[in-house]
Enzyme design. Structure first.
Site, mmCIF file in Angstrom:
data_model
loop_
_atom_site.group_PDB
_atom_site.id
_atom_site.type_symbol
_atom_site.label_atom_id
_atom_site.label_comp_id
_atom_site.label_asym_id
_atom_site.label_seq_id
_atom_site.Cartn_x
_atom_site.Cartn_y
_atom_site.Cartn_z
ATOM 1 N N SER A 221 -1.277 5.437 -1.636
ATOM 2 C CA SER A 221 -1.971 4.179 -1.343
ATOM 3 C C SER A 221 -1.041 2.972 -1.369
ATOM 4 C CB SER A 221 -3.108 3.968 -2.352
ATOM 5 O OG SER A 221 -2.626 4.002 -3.683
ATOM 6 N N ASP B 48 -7.816 -4.676 -9.045
ATOM 7 C CA ASP B 48 -7.727 -3.444 -9.830
ATOM 8 C C ASP B 48 -6.506 -3.427 -10.746
ATOM 9 O OD1 ASP B 48 -5.580 -2.900 -8.152
ATOM 10 O OD2 ASP B 48 -6.553 -1.252 -7.100
ATOM 11 N N HIS C 221 -2.740 -2.059 -7.409
ATOM 12 C CA HIS C 221 -2.238 -2.074 -6.030
ATOM 13 C C HIS C 221 -1.800 -3.473 -5.614
ATOM 14 C CE1 HIS C 221 -4.775 1.586 -6.067
ATOM 15 N NE2 HIS C 221 -3.841 2.046 -5.244
#
Length: 213
Positions: free
Chosen positions: A37, A183, A186
């Protein structure tokens, strides 16, 4: 009039002759950003992701390069190894290999992470594809022994297989709220831009090595 027509004809002929030479001089280098990701523009527009932003930065500096995003959110090194062959098309000149973060977050054995990354590097080199290995660091909460063993994987493999190493893919981003999504893990667009800025000199060196081969 005849003289002008002759000059025009010569110019057209000269243009036809030189155009292919100019094209060859700027031959495109094809890279693939292969990762998880962190590579896959998680919760961002594709144009804001690391591959697109790095490609734009390199093009601004005069490099004729394309970077394909082959990031898959949640991918581990095992998942990457399983999809490597069909994710990296023929004609690829180089791969930015960024995997291992999810292995560490899940507490997977570092020995298995090393084995998977090593297998990917070997396969890519067998195909004549250059590798830029993007390193990762284990979270401190995994304990000192795990951290030491995991963190040694990337420099060890880079030295063993003589591939280029960028020591920590999230350098300057981890732990900085201004660089991260909500979060806390990221990168946001600011984080992506910081990552691109930091890796840019290494990426240019990587391109130079590819051109010289």
């Amino acid at each position: 009039m005849r003289f002008n027509a002759l000059i025009a004809a010569l110019c057209l002929t000269f243009g036809v002759i030189t155009a292919p030479v100019q094209a060859n001089a700027a031959e495109e280098i094809k890279l693939v950003g292969f990762g998880d990701s962190l590579m896959a523009a998680y919760n961002l527009q594709a144009s804001e992701g690391f591959p697109a932003r790095l490609e734009a930065a390199l093009r601004e500096r005069g490099h004729n390069v394309t970077i394909t995003d082959a990031g898959v959110s949640g991918d581990t090194t095992s998942g990457g190894l399983a999809r490597l062959d069909w994710s990296i098309p023929e004609g690829t000149d180089g791969v930015i290999l960024e995997l291992g973060a999810n292995d560490a977050l899940r507490g997977l054995p570092p020995e298995k992470t090393r084995e998977n990354l090593e297998a990917m590097i070997v396969r890519l080199k067998e195909r004549g594809i250059a590798v830029l290995l993007a390193g990762m660091l284990a979270p401190p909460n995994m304990g000192g022994d795990y951290e030491t063993t995991f963190n040694a994987i990337y420099p060890d493999l880079a030295a063993k297989y003589e591939v280029m190493l960028y020591p920590f893919f999230l350098d300057g981003v981890t732990g900085n709220p201004d660089m991260l999504l909500t979060d806390g893990m990221h990168p946001n667009i600011n984080g992506i831009n910081k990552m691109v800025e930091s890796i840019l000199p290494v990426a240019e060196h990587f391109l130079s090595d590819i051109k010289s081969d």
